[in-house]
Design a protein around this motif. Structure first.
Motif, PDB file in Angstrom:
ATOM      1  N   GLN A 203      39.872  40.877  46.746  1.00 22.26           N
ATOM      2  CA  GLN A 203      41.075  41.648  46.440  1.00 22.26           C
ATOM      3  C   GLN A 203      42.226  40.721  46.084  1.00 22.26           C
ATOM      4  O   GLN A 203      42.427  39.674  46.699  1.00 22.26           O
ATOM      5  CB  GLN A 203      41.463  42.510  47.644  1.00 22.26           C
ATOM      6  CG  GLN A 203      42.636  43.440  47.374  1.00 22.26           C
ATOM      7  CD  GLN A 203      42.984  44.295  48.577  1.00 22.26           C
ATOM      8  OE1 GLN A 203      42.449  44.108  49.669  1.00 22.26           O
ATOM      9  NE2 GLN A 203      43.890  45.251  48.378  1.00 22.26           N
ATOM     10  N   ARG A 270      38.712  36.054  42.213  1.00 16.53           N
ATOM     11  CA  ARG A 270      39.086  37.445  42.423  1.00 16.53           C
ATOM     12  C   ARG A 270      39.068  38.189  41.088  1.00 16.53           C
ATOM     13  O   ARG A 270      40.008  38.073  40.289  1.00 16.53           O
ATOM     14  CB  ARG A 270      40.482  37.534  43.050  1.00 16.53           C
ATOM     15  CG  ARG A 270      40.561  36.812  44.391  1.00 16.53           C
ATOM     16  CD  ARG A 270      41.970  36.821  44.954  1.00 16.53           C
ATOM     17  NE  ARG A 270      42.018  36.055  46.185  1.00 16.53           N
ATOM     18  CZ  ARG A 270      42.230  34.747  46.268  1.00 16.53           C
ATOM     19  NH1 ARG A 270      42.439  34.066  45.149  1.00 16.53           N
ATOM     20  NH2 ARG A 270      42.240  34.124  47.418  1.00 16.53           N
ATOM     21  N   GLU A 272      39.774  41.124  40.309  1.00 21.17           N
ATOM     22  CA  GLU A 272      40.901  42.027  40.112  1.00 21.17           C
ATOM     23  C   GLU A 272      42.151  41.325  39.593  1.00 21.17           C
ATOM     24  O   GLU A 272      43.094  41.978  39.145  1.00 21.17           O
ATOM     25  CB  GLU A 272      41.254  42.721  41.436  1.00 21.17           C
ATOM     26  CG  GLU A 272      40.177  43.630  41.988  1.00 21.17           C
ATOM     27  CD  GLU A 272      40.626  44.289  43.283  1.00 21.17           C
ATOM     28  OE1 GLU A 272      41.780  44.056  43.707  1.00 21.17           O
ATOM     29  OE2 GLU A 272      39.827  45.039  43.879  1.00 21.17           O
ATOM     30  N   GLY A 275      43.847  42.104  36.196  1.00 21.01           N
ATOM     31  CA  GLY A 275      44.696  43.282  36.165  1.00 21.01           C
ATOM     32  C   GLY A 275      46.100  42.988  36.655  1.00 21.01           C
ATOM     33  O   GLY A 275      47.077  43.552  36.154  1.00 21.01           O
TER      34      GLY A 275
END
Length: 303
Positions: A203, A270, A272, A275
């Motif tokens: 995360q 990571r 993510e 984004g």
């Protein structure tokens, strides 16, 4: 070795380092400039810390030097220069520096796990240097950061050597920015520690201050050095061309080295994080792009 034992060893290294630097200022050969004398003492202390880093094979010995040295350097200059003239501005500067030093050193004390751990960037620098690993360690990890911090302290020297101007509006702005910068960095670090304690694997952080800037802690650090530059301008506006060199150097370091290294590592670890890059500003805090707006822009582009 436990954390307490490691901190004690780092502390002993710093006592020896600052003792060596102080001895140079007290009894060593003098140059024609107190500024240059301070630089020589700073480099001597850095070499002592480098020796400890090599002895323990851990360059994280240097980490807290960044935050411990500035208030000591200012006091050393102040003692040598004397207390003549109006020193109100100097007391404001010292207050901001001590506040910053306590915050950053406290952050190091909290996060430093012990000498079994070394900042991953240091190993990367030595690995990339190959056979020149020792010079890369000396200059890239120890000497260059020392020179950067010393450059950041140039406006402090200007404040101590120019006492003819009364405290004014620019000093108040500098003081507010300096205190605000320290609080910003403190809040950013605190939010990151709380996030790390609860995050799921992979995360990426995009909450709180970290939703307005991908590196709010670096921005806070940069703002602190800008505050010192503004104090320098208030004391010696004629020296504008050199009192801001430290802040400019810090900006270049964050944008050219620290942030790219951190972002490459985050992207690799990571998924993510891409984004976050698409939504959240890189450095200067501002409202992030909305997820639905971003998704709509991507859909229009695809169409």
């Amino acid at each position: 070795m436990d954390k307490t034992g490691a901190i004690v060893r780092v502390g002993i290294a710093y006592v020896l380092a600052f003792g060596a630097g102080g001895a140079w200022l007290a009894w060593g050969p003098r140059t024609s400039s107190l500024l240059l004398d301070g630089l020589m003492a700073d480099l001597i202390a850095t070499l002592v810390v480098f020796g400890a880093s090599r002895m323990y094979r851990n360059s994280s010995f240097y980490d807290a030097y960044w935050s411990v040295l500035p208030p000591l350097l200012m006091v050393a200059w102040w003692v040598e220069i004397g207390s003549g003239g109006d020193r109100t501005r100097a007391w404001l500067v010292l207050g901001v520096i001590v506040f910053w030093s306590i915050r950053l050193t406290g952050n190091w004390l909290y996060a430093f796990p012990g000498l079994h751990h070394e900042d991953w960037r240091y190993a990367m620098i030595r690995e990339r240097a190959g056979r020149a690993a020792v010079p890369a360690d000396l200059f890239g990890i120890h000497v260059v950061p020392t020179l950067q911090v010393f450059a950041g302290m140039l406006p402090v020297y200007a404040v101590l050597t120019n006492t003819g101007r009364a405290v004014g509006g620019l000093d108040i702005v500098a003081f507010v920015i300096g205190v605000g910068a320290v609080l910003l960095a403190f809040c950013a670090d605190l939010q990151m520690y709380r996030f790390v304690a609860r995050r799921r694997p992979g995360q990426a952080m995009d909450r709180g201050l970290w939703s307005w800037s991908r590196h709010p802690n670096y921005f806070g650090e940069f703002a602190f050095w800008c505050a010192l530059g503004l104090f320098g301008l208030a004391a010696a506006p004629q020296d504008w061309w050199w009192v801001l060199l430290g802040a400019i150097g810090m900006y270049a370091m964050f944008q050219g080295a620290s942030i790219p290294m951190m972002e490459q590592r985050s992207l690799a670890r990571r998924p993510e994080y891409q984004g976050v890059i698409d939504r959240v500003p890189r450095f200067v805090p501002r409202p992030p792009r909305r997820r639905n707006t971003l998704a709509g822009s991507e859909s229009e582009h695809a169409a």
